[in-house]
Design an enzyme around this catalytic site. Structure first.
Site, PDB file in Angstrom:
ATOM      1  N   LYS A  80       5.412 -16.274 -11.487  1.00 19.89           N
ATOM      2  CA  LYS A  80       3.701 -16.745 -11.879  1.00 19.89           C
ATOM      3  C   LYS A  80       3.222 -17.642 -10.941  1.00 19.89           C
ATOM      4  O   LYS A  80       3.818 -18.484 -11.712  1.00 19.89           O
ATOM      5  CB  LYS A  80       3.821 -16.083 -12.834  1.00 19.89           C
ATOM      6  CG  LYS A  80       2.343 -15.407 -12.742  1.00 19.89           C
ATOM      7  CD  LYS A  80       2.510 -13.516 -12.294  1.00 19.89           C
ATOM      8  CE  LYS A  80       1.327 -12.841 -12.493  1.00 19.89           C
ATOM      9  NZ  LYS A  80       1.601 -11.460 -12.308  1.00 19.89           N
ATOM     10  N   GLY A 179     -11.571  -2.412 -17.561  1.00 20.68           N
ATOM     11  CA  GLY A 179     -11.249  -2.908 -16.410  1.00 20.68           C
ATOM     12  C   GLY A 179     -10.884  -2.210 -15.428  1.00 20.68           C
ATOM     13  O   GLY A 179     -10.289  -1.379 -14.775  1.00 20.68           O
ATOM     14  N   GLY A 181     -10.995  -3.149 -11.510  1.00 19.93           N
ATOM     15  CA  GLY A 181     -10.942  -3.807 -10.730  1.00 19.93           C
ATOM     16  C   GLY A 181      -9.576  -3.093  -9.751  1.00 19.93           C
ATOM     17  O   GLY A 181      -9.650  -1.879  -9.925  1.00 19.93           O
ATOM     18  N   VAL A 183      -6.643  -1.968  -9.210  1.00 19.31           N
ATOM     19  CA  VAL A 183      -6.065  -0.923 -10.374  1.00 19.31           C
ATOM     20  C   VAL A 183      -7.078   0.595 -10.771  1.00 19.31           C
ATOM     21  O   VAL A 183      -6.228   1.103 -10.882  1.00 19.31           O
ATOM     22  CB  VAL A 183      -4.619  -1.459 -11.113  1.00 19.31           C
ATOM     23  CG1 VAL A 183      -3.989  -0.819 -12.192  1.00 19.31           C
ATOM     24  CG2 VAL A 183      -3.907  -2.628 -10.426  1.00 19.31           C
ATOM     25  N   TYR A 185      -9.554   1.062 -10.962  1.00 16.05           N
ATOM     26  CA  TYR A 185      -9.912   1.812  -9.718  1.00 16.05           C
ATOM     27  C   TYR A 185      -9.047   3.265  -9.368  1.00 16.05           C
ATOM     28  O   TYR A 185      -9.423   4.208  -9.634  1.00 16.05           O
ATOM     29  CB  TYR A 185     -10.877   1.230  -8.935  1.00 16.05           C
ATOM     30  CG  TYR A 185     -11.337   2.486  -8.283  1.00 16.05           C
ATOM     31  CD1 TYR A 185     -12.393   2.508  -7.900  1.00 16.05           C
ATOM     32  CD2 TYR A 185     -10.642   2.046  -6.448  1.00 16.05           C
ATOM     33  CE1 TYR A 185     -13.379   3.856  -6.924  1.00 16.05           C
ATOM     34  CE2 TYR A 185     -11.151   2.954  -5.704  1.00 16.05           C
ATOM     35  CZ  TYR A 185     -12.173   3.419  -5.454  1.00 16.05           C
ATOM     36  OH  TYR A 185     -12.760   4.533  -4.785  1.00 16.05           O
TER      37      TYR A 185
END
Length: 354
Positions: A80, A179, A181, A183, A185
Site C-alpha cells: 500500500k 462515506g 465517495g 465506492v 455512491y
C-alpha cells in the site's frame, strides 16, 4: 512508534519513505508480504495529522492487502501507499510522476492502483513513469475500480443478510452508509435499486447532496451515523470506525462495508461477536476493486472480472460458515482462511527455480 519492532511483529518486508521537493511529494510505500506474488495495493492520499499517522496507516493497509488478496484467491501479495496531502487542493502532475518513479524503482515488487483520494487521472500520471500501475484509462485497462468494489460489497452484504435473516433480499432494509465517495455512491445506487432505505453521511456536503438528489436518502451529521436505527451499517470511508467510542451506540444487526481496517483493534471484533452483531470482514467483502484491477495483469476482460467479483458472495458466506462452525468471531475466521492459503502456496514455492 518503534518501527522495526512493529515490522518484526507482523513480518513486514519493506518500508519506503519517498519525498520530492519540486512537487511536494511526501509518501510512504509499504510492502508487507510477497509470498503469493508481487504486492498489489492502491495509493491513498490523505491529509494526515502527523507523519507517524501516515506511516502507521500504510503499515496497517499493506498488511490488510496481503489478507485481502489471499482471501480473494489472487496470486498477489500485499502492499500500500499513502501520500500525505489534501487530495482536493494539493494534487499536481509532477507529484504523481515523481511517485511513479519510486514505484518503478521497486522493479515490480509493488504494483499500485487507485484508492481513497486518488483517481484514474492520477494513475494515468503515475503510468507515465512506470508500467507497475493498474486502473488507468488507456486501452485494455480497467479504469476506475470503484464500481466493482461497490458491487462486491453489495454482493457480500447480501450473503451476510442471508446468514442473519434467512434471505439475501435487501428490499425494505434500512442501511446506514458512512462515506459517499467513489465506492459509497455506487453502493448507494445498488441498494436503492434493490429497494433498501438509506441513511447517509459524509464530511463533504456536496457528496451528500448528490446522493439525495440522484438517489434519495436521509442525511445525518457524520457523528450521528453510529447511533442511527438501521439494520445494516456500511462503513465506506476511513478505518477504525468500530472502536470503544462507537460500539456502544450500535443498533445494527450487520456491519458490511467498503472501508479498510474497520476494527480499530482486534478485540473490537470479539465485542461485536459477543453483542451478536454480524461483521462481514472488510478485506473479504471489499475486494471487488482489487479483483478488477488484478485482471489487467492477464489482459483485462470485463466479463471475466465481473464473474470473479460476483464470487465475493461465496467468499463472505464461506467465512461466516467457518465462524459459525468453530464458534469464533468472523474476523478470526477470515484471517484463518487467508493465512492457510498463504501457508499452502508458500510451501510449494520453497524449492529453488532458476
Amino acid at each position: 512508534m518503534e518501527i522495526f519492532e512493529y515490522l518484526q511483529k507482523y513480518d513486514y518486508e519493506q518500508l519506503v519513505i519517498c519525498q520530492d521537493q519540486t512537487s511536494g511529494l511526501k509518501a510512504v510505500i509499504c510492502i508487507h508480504d510477497t509470498t503469493l506474488g508481487p504486492a498489489l495495493g492502491g495509493t491513498r492520499m490523505w491529509d494526515y495529522a502527523c507523519e507517524e499517522d501516515a506511516i502507521f496507516d500504510a503499515l496497517r493497509l499493506a498488511r490488510g492487502m496481503t489478507y485481502k488478496n489471499a482471501a480473494a484467491g489472487l496470486n498477489l501479495g500485499g502492499g500500500k501507499t499513502v501520500i500525505i496531502g489534501d487530495s482536493r487542493t494539493q494534487k499536481n502532475e509532477e507529484l504523481f510522476r515523481a511517485f511513479g518513479r519510486y514505484v518503478q524503482s521497486l522493479n515490480g515488487r509493488y504494483i499500485t492502483a487507485e484508492d481513497v483520494g486518488t483517481t484514474v487521472q492520477d494513475m494515468d500520471w503515475v503510468h507515465l513513469e512506470t508500467d507497475f500501475v493498474t486502473g488507468v484509462s488507456s486501452c485494455g485497462a480497467s479504469g476506475d475500480p470503484s464500481p466493482m468494489t461497490a458491487r462486491g460489497v453489495w454482493r457480500g452484504m447480501k450473503a451476510a443478510a442471508m446468514e442473519a435473516y434467512g434471505s439475501d433480499s435487501l428490499r425494505g432494509k434500512t442501511i446506514a452508509i458512512q462515506g459517499l465517495g467513489h465506492v459509497g455512491y455506487y453502493l448507494a445506487k445498488h441498494l436503492h435499486e434493490e429497494g433498501a432505505k438509506l441513511i447517509v453521511t459524509d464530511i463533504h456536503d456536496d457528496l451528500i447532496k448528490r446522493v439525495i438528489d440522484e438517489i434519495g436518502a436521509t442525511a445525518v451529521r457524520p457523528e450521528e451515523i453510529f447511533g442511527v436505527k438501521a439494520d445494516i451499517f456500511a462503513p465506506c470511508a476511513m478505518g477504525a470506525v468500530v472502536n470503544d467510542q462507537t460500539i456502544s451506540q450500535f443498533k445494527f444487526q450487520i456491519i458490511a462495508g467498503a472501508a479498510n481496517n474497520v476494527l480499530k483493534e482486534e478485540y473490537h471484533g470479539d465485542k461485536l461477536h459477543e453483542l451478536g452483531i454480524l461483521y462481514a470482514p472488510d478485506y473479504v467483502i471489499n475486494c471487488g476493486g482489487v479483483i478488477n484491477v488484478a485482471d489487467e495483469l492477464d489482459g483485462y476482460n470485463y466479463d471475466r472480472a465481473l464473474k470473479k467479483v460476483e464470487k465475493v458472495y461465496d467468499n463472505v458466506a464461506k467465512v461466516l460458515k467457518i465462524a459459525k462452525e468453530f464458534k469464533i468471531p468472523t474476523y478470526i475466521a477470515a484471517d484463518r482462511m487467508a493465512e492457510q492459503r498463504i501457508e499452502r502456496i508458500g510451501r510449494i514455492r520453497s524449492n529453488y527455480l532458476s
